[in-house]
Motif scaffolding. Structure first.
Motif, PDB file in Angstrom:
ATOM      1  N   GLU A   1       0.736  -1.175   0.092  1.00  0.00           N
ATOM      2  CA  GLU A   1       0.036   0.005   0.188  1.00  0.00           C
ATOM      3  C   GLU A   1       0.859   1.195  -0.073  1.00  0.00           C
ATOM      4  O   GLU A   1       2.000   1.284   0.746  1.00  0.00           O
TER       5      GLU A   1
ATOM      6  N   GLN B   1       0.129   5.908  -0.076  1.00  0.00           N
ATOM      7  CA  GLN B   1      -0.515   6.960   0.070  1.00  0.00           C
ATOM      8  C   GLN B   1       0.317   8.230  -0.234  1.00  0.00           C
ATOM      9  O   GLN B   1       1.523   8.263   0.246  1.00  0.00           O
TER      10      GLN B   1
ATOM     11  N   SER C   1      -0.826  12.958  -0.281  1.00  0.00           N
ATOM     12  CA  SER C   1      -1.593  14.001  -0.351  1.00  0.00           C
ATOM     13  C   SER C   1      -1.396  15.047  -1.230  1.00  0.00           C
ATOM     14  O   SER C   1      -0.048  15.401  -1.645  1.00  0.00           O
TER      15      SER C   1
ATOM     16  N   ARG D   1      -6.398  12.862  -0.469  1.00  0.00           N
ATOM     17  CA  ARG D   1      -5.079  11.913  -0.212  1.00  0.00           C
ATOM     18  C   ARG D   1      -5.463  10.639  -1.322  1.00  0.00           C
ATOM     19  O   ARG D   1      -6.724  10.021  -1.191  1.00  0.00           O
TER      20      ARG D   1
ATOM     21  N   ARG E   1      -4.896   6.912  -2.252  1.00  0.00           N
ATOM     22  CA  ARG E   1      -4.293   5.408  -1.697  1.00  0.00           C
ATOM     23  C   ARG E   1      -4.616   4.383  -2.633  1.00  0.00           C
ATOM     24  O   ARG E   1      -5.408   4.271  -3.342  1.00  0.00           O
TER      25      ARG E   1
END
Length: 455
Positions: free
Chosen positions: A330, A332, A334, A391, A393
């Motif tokens: 994963e 992420q 922003s 954000r 993801r």
């Protein structure tokens, strides 16, 4: 012989593994309870505990067990040394007997000697089902097909083992996988002498267990919705107490002055929580009937429970099976300010294309713009106003750790490879633990009770 109180006070000290400890201490100090019950075991929790025990044989029980015991055991006896309440919990998870030894060490450290700590085992059926080729799991495979990927198999036990432990004089009863309401059914069976074939009484007692099993949910926690269902004092939410009389009359309440509320509405919401057929709530002890339950507000934070019943228990029990299912990677990042949504969308396109170019093999992949489509996907109409921040993801389940690691690396690489203004990138990779269920004949299950005594 156990003396039977006219009214039994059951306190719910936890609704899940990571729950707050202070409300349980409040129950221990001011609840005037006969039993303090901690429900701390979800399906994934016990599979994770089995994984931990595989790597560390002395672990595999609830991580908050020691702290909870250190906080509540000092209140278990009065100044004369007489026992004020008993404790029942499924915090043993994958290793109840080691959990019992921990409780004994905590008790000894507190100067509590001779504390009887019982464990109930028999829920671990991994070796029994490992070669099972014909009984299917709900995902279409069988335990045999999972082979070395199979990690755990725990059958839901009922109240029988806990009752036997209490009959042997246990101050604390620790279990692994048991049905949540059974934790609350056990003291009612013991104290009121309920017959194992009195389905109506067992069903009514199971209603009590279901109402209390999630702790703060019924005292206004899960109920709270500002502007629609306002609840005061959530920061110091009180956990529930059930006053159960031998005649079957039940009142749900909480410690006076604690936060939250107990109303007909909070009780009704908890009653329908996680049920399929209200007339057939299946547990290992009884098939409970919730369809006739009604609530009556008797006073402030006091609700009377009417109705409830039951019919015969099932012949097969649910087994929760844990197995390894690849790796999840994963990443992420922003984006904020004007154009944040457009830059977030571009970033998503770039990462997905990069994963294709790199030949990353994924069994499942999803990408979310948190604040736009993370919960509902493309099912909602597109927002008309520009959000101030977004954000991104991206997560994927892969067969190899190498492919899984690539997910987060591609997201992090957006820092310098565009679009502009990305910040706060994170990346993780973990082994994926999947859960499936199957049914197993109840008469194949053997229950055992063991006793430890604090020195």
């Amino acid at each position: 012989m156990t003396s039977r109180p006219r009214t039994l006070r059951l306190g719910s000290g936890a609704g899940y593994s990571g729950d707050r400890i202070e409300p349980a201490v409040e129950l221990a100090e001011y609840g005037n309870i006969d039993y303090l019950i901690f429900e701390c075991l979800a399906e994934r929790t016990i599979a994770q505990a089995q994984m931990e025990r595989l790597h560390y044989p002395e672990r595999g029980f609830d991580p908050l067990l020691e702290e909870r015991m250190r906080r509540v055991l000092p209140h278990m006896h009065d100044a004369s040394g007489a026992r004020r309440f008993r404790i029942i919990t499924n915090m043993g998870a994958a290793n109840p007997q080691e959990a019992a030894r921990v409780v004994c060490r905590v008790a000894a450290g507190l100067g509590i000697h001779g504390l009887k700590v019982a464990t109930v085992t028999g829920d671990d059926v991994l070796e029994q089902i490992r070669q099972e080729k014909f009984t299917p799991l709900d995902n279409g495979t069988t335990p045999f097909m999972l082979g070395e990927r199979l990690v755990s198999a725990n059958v839901y036990l009922g109240a029988e083992g806990m009752v036997r432990a209490l009959q042997q004089g246990a101050d604390v009863v620790i279990t692994g996988r048991v049905a949540d309401p059974a934790l609350f059914l056990a003291p009612q069976v013991l104290e009121f002498g309920l017959s194992w074939s009195d389905w109506g009484a067992l069903g009514k007692a199971t209603v009590v267990g279901h109402l209390l099993e999630c702790a703060g949910q019924i005292t206004g926690g899960y109920f709270a919705d500002p502007g629609f269902k306002d609840v005061s004092g959530l920061a110091r939410l009180g956990f529930p107490i059930a006053e159960v009389s031998e005649s079957g009359r039940t009142v749900i309440t909480k410690v006076a002055g604690s936060g939250g509320c107990v109303t007909q509405q909070t009780c009704a919401e908890q009653l329908v929580y996680e049920i399929h057929d209200p007339s057939a709530y299946i547990t290992p002890d009884v098939t409970a009937d919730f369809s006739t339950v009604a609530f009556e507000q008797e006073g402030i934070d006091r609700v009377v429970v009417h109705g409830g019943g039951g019919s015969a228990k099932p012949e097969r029990l649910k087994v929760s099976v844990g197995y390894l299912d690849g790796y999840v990677g994963e990443g992420q990042i922003s984006y904020g300010g004007p154009g944040a949504l457009s830059r977030g969308e571009l970033a998503r396109q770039v990462v997905l294309e990069r994963l294709r170019i790199a030949g990353v093999k994924a069994d499942a992949i999803r990408s979310d713009l948190i604040g736009v489509d993370a919960l509902y996907g493309g099912g909602l109409e597109r927002m008309v106003s520009e959000p101030p921040e977004i954000r991104l993801r991206v997560a994927a389940r892969c067969a190899t750790p190498e492919d899984a690691l690539r997910i987060g690396r591609e997201v992090e690489a957006l820092y310098t490879n565009g679009p502009a203004g990305g910040g706060g990138a994170t990346k993780t990779m973990r082994q994926s633990l999947a859960i499936a269920s199957m049914l197993w004949p109840a008469d194949h299950v053997q229950i055992h009770v063991h006793m430890e005594i604090s020195p």
